[in-house]
Scaffold this motif. Sequence first.
Motif, PDB file in Angstrom:
ATOM      1  N   ASP A 183       0.840  -1.190   0.000  1.00  0.00           N
ATOM      2  CA  ASP A 183       0.000   0.000   0.000  1.00  0.00           C
ATOM      3  C   ASP A 183       0.878   1.245   0.000  1.00  0.00           C
ATOM      4  O   ASP A 183       1.637   1.485   0.942  1.00  0.00           O
ATOM      5  CB  ASP A 183      -0.906  -0.011   1.230  1.00  0.00           C
ATOM      6  N   LEU A 184       0.789   2.042  -1.044  1.00  0.00           N
ATOM      7  CA  LEU A 184       1.652   3.218  -1.168  1.00  0.00           C
ATOM      8  C   LEU A 184       1.418   4.224  -0.055  1.00  0.00           C
ATOM      9  O   LEU A 184       2.354   4.855   0.434  1.00  0.00           O
ATOM     10  CB  LEU A 184       1.430   3.884  -2.526  1.00  0.00           C
ATOM     11  N   LEU A 185       0.170   4.386   0.361  1.00  0.00           N
ATOM     12  CA  LEU A 185      -0.133   5.352   1.402  1.00  0.00           C
ATOM     13  C   LEU A 185       0.516   4.954   2.722  1.00  0.00           C
ATOM     14  O   LEU A 185       1.131   5.791   3.404  1.00  0.00           O
ATOM     15  CB  LEU A 185      -1.653   5.471   1.569  1.00  0.00           C
ATOM     16  N   ASP A 186       0.416   3.687   3.069  1.00  0.00           N
ATOM     17  CA  ASP A 186       1.046   3.203   4.290  1.00  0.00           C
ATOM     18  C   ASP A 186       2.563   3.279   4.174  1.00  0.00           C
ATOM     19  O   ASP A 186       3.262   3.613   5.140  1.00  0.00           O
ATOM     20  CB  ASP A 186       0.600   1.772   4.561  1.00  0.00           C
ATOM     21  N   HIS A 212      -4.627  -3.223   3.555  1.00  0.00           N
ATOM     22  CA  HIS A 212      -4.095  -1.968   3.058  1.00  0.00           C
ATOM     23  C   HIS A 212      -4.719  -0.824   3.846  1.00  0.00           C
ATOM     24  O   HIS A 212      -5.938  -0.805   4.078  1.00  0.00           O
ATOM     25  CB  HIS A 212      -4.415  -1.786   1.574  1.00  0.00           C
ATOM     26  N   LEU A 213      -3.900   0.124   4.256  1.00  0.00           N
ATOM     27  CA  LEU A 213      -4.413   1.288   4.968  1.00  0.00           C
ATOM     28  C   LEU A 213      -5.442   2.031   4.127  1.00  0.00           C
ATOM     29  O   LEU A 213      -6.468   2.485   4.639  1.00  0.00           O
ATOM     30  CB  LEU A 213      -3.261   2.217   5.345  1.00  0.00           C
ATOM     31  N   ALA A 271      -6.336   8.897  16.180  1.00  0.00           N
ATOM     32  CA  ALA A 271      -7.214   8.196  15.237  1.00  0.00           C
ATOM     33  C   ALA A 271      -6.406   7.610  14.097  1.00  0.00           C
ATOM     34  O   ALA A 271      -6.644   6.463  13.673  1.00  0.00           O
ATOM     35  CB  ALA A 271      -8.273   9.164  14.707  1.00  0.00           C
ATOM     36  N   TYR A 272      -5.424   8.368  13.591  1.00  0.00           N
ATOM     37  CA  TYR A 272      -4.582   7.868  12.500  1.00  0.00           C
ATOM     38  C   TYR A 272      -3.776   6.654  12.946  1.00  0.00           C
ATOM     39  O   TYR A 272      -3.695   5.645  12.227  1.00  0.00           O
ATOM     40  CB  TYR A 272      -3.641   8.961  12.019  1.00  0.00           C
ATOM     41  N   VAL A 273      -3.164   6.733  14.127  1.00  0.00           N
ATOM     42  CA  VAL A 273      -2.349   5.624  14.622  1.00  0.00           C
ATOM     43  C   VAL A 273      -3.190   4.364  14.780  1.00  0.00           C
ATOM     44  O   VAL A 273      -2.751   3.255  14.435  1.00  0.00           O
ATOM     45  CB  VAL A 273      -1.667   6.002  15.954  1.00  0.00           C
ATOM     46  N   LEU A 274      -4.414   4.504  15.287  1.00  0.00           N
ATOM     47  CA  LEU A 274      -5.291   3.345  15.444  1.00  0.00           C
ATOM     48  C   LEU A 274      -5.645   2.734  14.089  1.00  0.00           C
ATOM     49  O   LEU A 274      -5.656   1.505  13.932  1.00  0.00           O
ATOM     50  CB  LEU A 274      -6.557   3.744  16.194  1.00  0.00           C
ATOM     51  N   LEU A 275      -5.945   3.578  13.112  1.00  0.00           N
ATOM     52  CA  LEU A 275      -6.227   3.083  11.760  1.00  0.00           C
ATOM     53  C   LEU A 275      -5.023   2.345  11.190  1.00  0.00           C
ATOM     54  O   LEU A 275      -5.137   1.236  10.653  1.00  0.00           O
ATOM     55  CB  LEU A 275      -6.610   4.244  10.844  1.00  0.00           C
ATOM     56  N   ARG A 276      -3.861   2.973  11.308  1.00  0.00           N
ATOM     57  CA  ARG A 276      -2.636   2.377  10.763  1.00  0.00           C
ATOM     58  C   ARG A 276      -2.319   1.056  11.436  1.00  0.00           C
ATOM     59  O   ARG A 276      -2.038   0.056  10.772  1.00  0.00           O
ATOM     60  CB  ARG A 276      -1.477   3.359  10.963  1.00  0.00           C
TER      61      ARG A 276
END
Length: 254
Positions: A25-28, A221-222, A207-212
């Motif tokens: 996943d490029l975003l991750d 994939h993120l 919130a971002y860290v939990l998603l990641r």
Amino acid sequence: MSTEEQQHLADTFVSLADTLVDDFDLLDFLGLLAEKASQHLNVAAAGVILSDQRGGWHPTATSHETPELVALFTAQTYAGPCQECVRTGSTVAIPNLADHGQRWPAFAEHATQAGYQAAAAVPMRSHRKIIGSLTLLNTTPDGVDEASLQLGQSLADMATIGLLQQPALHRGDLLAEQLQAVLHHRVVLEQAKGTLAEHGQLPPHTAYVLLRDYARGQGQHLSALARHIATTTNMDALEAILAQPHTPHTSPDA
């Protein structure tokens, strides 16, 4: 650099290289780049800005997903060290942003508000084509040291290789598609981050860290997880992500 620091840096390159597989996943990947740059170089924060291949530049990943840092990178897409870096194709280092307040007023203002006093940007290059930049930030007005700039350039080069993992045939078209896809995924990630933050009454970075972390833990994939969260009405998915253990985020200059 101590032996322990050398090992940490080697681990960073290994973790980035491990991500360069057919189905990554490029975003991750770009988020991992920003995180590792912040952790293992002598800087307080880092972020990636990419070209949309239409003359515009967009923040794509930051080491700390705080509103202040995201706003700083958004301001930099109009004026700042990133713009000079992508225009010249060379490293830009600003030891003290206070000396450049008139040159880049919006960027300098956002940087000061976020607690950063020094900045540098290294290009992400594909032959002679600049597709983005990696920006490094410090909280003290003594700049980004030369070793960090050199290692930052190496990390940026590795990230560019990851972005260009496509056959050489029609590479220009494929590159444009890749970058457009990443930028679209970033918009969706912002929506998912906002949904999770509101539902869990969390700051954006948490919130971002939990998603990641959930995406990595589940082998997803993120970008796909973000799309699901941004469009779902199923509260079970949100609760599963929120159920992960986490610690409150502290600012990089704390």
